[in-house]
Design a protein around this motif. Structure first.
Motif, PDB file in Angstrom:
ATOM      1  N   MET A   1      95.287  39.117-113.999  1.00 44.45           N
ATOM      2  CA  MET A   1      95.658  40.523-113.813  1.00 44.45           C
ATOM      3  C   MET A   1      97.154  40.626-113.501  1.00 44.45           C
ATOM      4  O   MET A   1      97.667  39.869-112.693  1.00 44.45           O
ATOM      5  CB  MET A   1      94.836  41.106-112.667  1.00 44.45           C
ATOM      6  CG  MET A   1      94.654  42.584-112.805  1.00 44.45           C
ATOM      7  SD  MET A   1      93.330  43.160-111.720  1.00 44.45           S
ATOM      8  CE  MET A   1      94.239  43.521-110.265  1.00 44.45           C
TER       9      MET A   1
ATOM     10  N   ARG B   1      92.024  49.995-114.606  1.00 48.21           N
ATOM     11  CA  ARG B   1      92.815  49.059-115.402  1.00 48.21           C
ATOM     12  C   ARG B   1      91.945  47.895-115.864  1.00 48.21           C
ATOM     13  O   ARG B   1      92.010  47.468-117.003  1.00 48.21           O
ATOM     14  CB  ARG B   1      94.014  48.549-114.601  1.00 48.21           C
ATOM     15  CG  ARG B   1      95.053  47.890-115.490  1.00 48.21           C
ATOM     16  CD  ARG B   1      96.307  47.495-114.755  1.00 48.21           C
ATOM     17  NE  ARG B   1      96.014  46.678-113.608  1.00 48.21           N
ATOM     18  CZ  ARG B   1      96.177  47.073-112.351  1.00 48.21           C
ATOM     19  NH1 ARG B   1      96.626  48.276-112.087  1.00 48.21           N
ATOM     20  NH2 ARG B   1      95.875  46.267-111.362  1.00 48.21           N
ATOM     21  N   HIS B   2      91.071  47.411-114.950  1.00 45.00           N
ATOM     22  CA  HIS B   2      90.179  46.312-115.302  1.00 45.00           C
ATOM     23  C   HIS B   2      89.258  46.727-116.454  1.00 45.00           C
ATOM     24  O   HIS B   2      89.062  45.993-117.415  1.00 45.00           O
ATOM     25  CB  HIS B   2      89.357  45.892-114.082  1.00 45.00           C
ATOM     26  CG  HIS B   2      88.397  44.790-114.382  1.00 45.00           C
ATOM     27  ND1 HIS B   2      87.067  45.026-114.585  1.00 45.00           N
ATOM     28  CD2 HIS B   2      88.585  43.456-114.566  1.00 45.00           C
ATOM     29  CE1 HIS B   2      86.474  43.882-114.871  1.00 45.00           C
ATOM     30  NE2 HIS B   2      87.373  42.917-114.863  1.00 45.00           N
TER      31      HIS B   2
ATOM     32  N   ARG C   1      89.831  49.036-118.620  1.00 47.33           N
ATOM     33  CA  ARG C   1      90.636  49.201-119.831  1.00 47.33           C
ATOM     34  C   ARG C   1      90.902  47.823-120.458  1.00 47.33           C
ATOM     35  O   ARG C   1      90.754  47.632-121.651  1.00 47.33           O
ATOM     36  CB  ARG C   1      91.949  49.893-119.472  1.00 47.33           C
ATOM     37  CG  ARG C   1      92.619  50.554-120.654  1.00 47.33           C
ATOM     38  CD  ARG C   1      93.734  51.492-120.218  1.00 47.33           C
ATOM     39  NE  ARG C   1      94.665  50.876-119.302  1.00 47.33           N
ATOM     40  CZ  ARG C   1      94.888  51.309-118.060  1.00 47.33           C
ATOM     41  NH1 ARG C   1      94.241  52.358-117.596  1.00 47.33           N
ATOM     42  NH2 ARG C   1      95.756  50.694-117.280  1.00 47.33           N
ATOM     43  N   GLU C   2      91.254  46.855-119.568  1.00 49.19           N
ATOM     44  CA  GLU C   2      91.562  45.517-120.084  1.00 49.19           C
ATOM     45  C   GLU C   2      90.333  44.853-120.697  1.00 49.19           C
ATOM     46  O   GLU C   2      90.416  44.257-121.769  1.00 49.19           O
ATOM     47  CB  GLU C   2      92.127  44.639-118.960  1.00 49.19           C
ATOM     48  CG  GLU C   2      93.617  44.854-118.781  1.00 49.19           C
ATOM     49  CD  GLU C   2      94.144  44.176-117.529  1.00 49.19           C
ATOM     50  OE1 GLU C   2      93.375  43.460-116.877  1.00 49.19           O
ATOM     51  OE2 GLU C   2      95.324  44.395-117.214  1.00 49.19           O
ATOM     52  N   SER C   3      89.165  44.967-120.012  1.00 51.38           N
ATOM     53  CA  SER C   3      87.985  44.309-120.577  1.00 51.38           C
ATOM     54  C   SER C   3      87.538  45.040-121.836  1.00 51.38           C
ATOM     55  O   SER C   3      87.017  44.425-122.763  1.00 51.38           O
ATOM     56  CB  SER C   3      86.869  44.184-119.543  1.00 51.38           C
ATOM     57  OG  SER C   3      86.485  45.447-119.094  1.00 51.38           O
TER      58      SER C   3
ATOM     59  N   GLU D   1      89.629  46.415-123.942  1.00 50.91           N
ATOM     60  CA  GLU D   1      90.546  45.907-124.975  1.00 50.91           C
ATOM     61  C   GLU D   1      90.138  44.512-125.431  1.00 50.91           C
ATOM     62  O   GLU D   1      90.151  44.206-126.617  1.00 50.91           O
ATOM     63  CB  GLU D   1      91.979  45.870-124.424  1.00 50.91           C
ATOM     64  CG  GLU D   1      92.724  47.166-124.660  1.00 50.91           C
ATOM     65  CD  GLU D   1      93.955  47.274-123.777  1.00 50.91           C
ATOM     66  OE1 GLU D   1      94.490  46.222-123.367  1.00 50.91           O
ATOM     67  OE2 GLU D   1      94.364  48.411-123.497  1.00 50.91           O
TER      68      GLU D   1
END
Lengths: 316, 245
Positions: A1, A76-77, A79-81, A83
């Motif tokens: 992260m 954010r987590h 969104r990142e996972s 993506e």
């Protein structure tokens, strides 16, 4: 992260405010004691009330900032996972497209095949592509199983294991005559055992050694080195090959990622993800250093068997 | 005309599979009936009394595991091959209780399925529980002076003449697989797939390493094996007689 400036600010602001409030409270408590000694109860109450409300205000503000911060982190987590999931599906789509296109072409040719030898050739093509999809599915299954299943916790003799892995790579006809060295540190003491599942570790190291041989030229040497630094066992797999471009390096452990230099090579695209998963399940880590045009070093760090520790470096 | 061919009931809801697999099995010398779901499989077994059933796991109405459970609960020991993989210890214990005669993981080679059907049919005693669902397996001495080998699958304990052997969990799992498939040619690839749950180009060495460990512990001489025979270039075969103890 990744930590952004916004995170730092959000973390620092409530702490700073809480610090100010605590100081105000401490100072006013001192002042309060003096007022109480003078029996000035009215002023003392006003002072106590105002400092407590200031403290409450700061506390609520800090809590709200904390909630906002964790909400932002969760978002954010997510969104990142999200993506990562999209990237994975995109790559899976790509990995399946090629063998399926080849399969359809081979079937079309099979229908039109005139001679027996032509037919045999097309049937061979179909089988090859089916095997390719099969390998991909098998590796995906391996990955998902490894994530959850319990693994053996037994002492593993690393030099013996690496000897076997190197022997296996040497006996692969595709790598006949390649320069492949194994260097195991022996002085002043022998390497202590690692702990875990010997067969899974063999799979991880074989993947690294095979990659080193696969992505380099016939005259490029490959070296496997085993050592320890008092904190962990270290296995390095090094090659003098074309290297991995800097922009690819952070991504190569992701599922189905193919770097610019890895395109056009056989493989499921899951080898390094398997390595990362196996090493992580052994409470270890894997990292890469590479210089384009010079070569690549993969470094695996594995904890010692807690029952058999090597001398630890003295703290400086 | 009296059809002497073994009768197989093939249960899978994927028509693309059954429509190709059934003719392949017919060519392999079996008489095949297809069922498209679990309930149809149960009905077919009751009506046709086939010699062997092949069950896919994920099927509509009743899944393959439930079909198997109902059969065994009713005391029906018809040989069953389940089309799934048995991986870890917990899953293996579950598989033991569910009582399939063999497992085959998708995707498989159709000729591998034919080989499995033949060996299961050779192995079973009609009406008797299969070795695969016995909690205790043993190889009694066949000649004076031969040691007795025993495996307790619940405690994962292996003993030779009552003396417990010190084996890794993987070696015990390997022995367990061989004891439940006696007399069969077991290729290294098949052992990797069945016992380890994965396969890789150099994995065959992994099998050899564990096999050597097992042989040492069993005191088995590869040149004159009592338990494990090596078939050069092909794999291994467990040659001693195995009984459910």
């Amino acid at each position: 992260m990744k930590i952004t400036w916004r995170d730092l600010l959000l973390a620092a602001l409530p702490a700073a405010l809480a610090g100010v409030a605590a100081t105000v409270l401490r100072l006013s408590l001192g002042r309060l004691a003096v007022l109480l000694l003078r029996a000035d109860i009215g002023t003392a109450l006003v002072l106590l009330g105002s400092s407590l409300s200031l403290f409450l205000l700061v506390y609520l503000g800090a809590r709200r900032a904390g909630i906002a911060r964790s909400r932002a982190a969760i978002e954010r987590h997510d969104r990142e996972s999200g993506e990562a999931r999209r990237r994975f599906i995109h790559r899976l789509d790509h990995e399946l497209k090629n063998p399926l296109t080849a399969l359809r072409a081979a079937l079309a040719n099979l229908q039109l095949a005139l001679s027996e030898s032509d037919r045999a050739q097309r049937v061979g093509d179909v089988r090859l592509q089916a095997e390719r999809i099969g390998r991909l599915v098998a590796d995906l299954r391996k990955l998902s199983e490894l994530e959850e299943r319990p693994i053996e916790q037994l002492p593993v003799d690393l030099p013996g294991l690496l000897e076997e892995v190197v022997e296996a790579a040497r006996s692969n006809p595709a790598y006949a005559g390649r320069e492949l060295r194994l260097v195991v540190s022996q002085v002043p003491w022998k390497l202590p055992p690692a702990v875990g599942d010997r067969d899974l570790l063999a799979l991880a190291f074989y993947n690294l050694v095979e990659n080193a041989l696969k992505f380099t030229k016939a005259h490029d040497p490959v070296e496997v080195r085993a050592s320890e630094d008092g904190r962990a066992l270290i296995v390095e797999v090094a090659d003098r090959g074309p290297g991995i471009p800097a922009e690819d390096q952070p991504r190569i452990f992701e599922e189905l990622y193919r770097g610019a230099n890895a395109r056009g090579f056989e493989g499921s695209g899951l080898g390094l993800s398997l390595v990362r998963m196996i090493v992580a399940r052994h409470a270890g880590s894997v990292s890469v250093r590479s210089r384009p045009g010079q070569g690549t070093v993969f470094t695996v760090r594995l904890p010692f068997d807690a029952r058999d520790r090597a001398p630890v470096p003295a703290a400086g | 005309m009296n059809d002497q061919r073994p009768r197989i009931l093939l249960a899978d809801d994927e028509k693309a599979i059954t429509s190709n697999l059934a003719p392949f099995l017919e060519r392999g010398g079996f008489s095949v009936t297809v069922a498209a779901d679990g309930q149809a499989a149960l009905d077919g077994i009751a009506a046709l009394h086939p010699d062997l059933v092949i069950l896919d796991v994920l099927m509509p109405r009743l899944d393959g595991r439930e079909v198997l459970r109902r059969l065994r609960r009713a005391g029906n020991w018809i040989p069953v091959i389940l089309l799934t993989q048995v991986g870890e210890a917990a899953e293996r214990a579950l598989a033991l209780e569910e009582g399939a005669d063999d497992y085959l993981n998708k995707p498989f080679d159709p000729s591998e399925l034919v080989a499995r059907i033949r060996s299961v049919l050779r192995r079973v005693t009609p009406g008797q529980p299969p070795l695969a669902s016995a909690w205790q397996l043993a190889c009694p001495p066949e000649a004076p002076g031969q040691p007795a080998l025993a495996l307790d699958r619940r405690s994962r304990r292996v003993s030779l003449d009552g003396r417990t052997l010190d084996l890794t969990p993987k070696a015990v799992a390997l022995l367990e697989y061989m004891l439940t498939h006696p007399g069969e040619l077991l290729s290294r690839e098949r052992l990797l797939d069945a016992v380890w749950g994965w396969d890789y180009p150099a994995g065959t060495r992994t099998v050899d390493t564990r096999m050597a460990e097992l042989r040492r512990a069993l005191g088995d001489d590869p040149a004159r094996p009592r338990f494990i025979e090596t078939l050069p270039g092909e794999g291994y075969r467990f040659v001693a007689r195995v009984v459910a103890a």
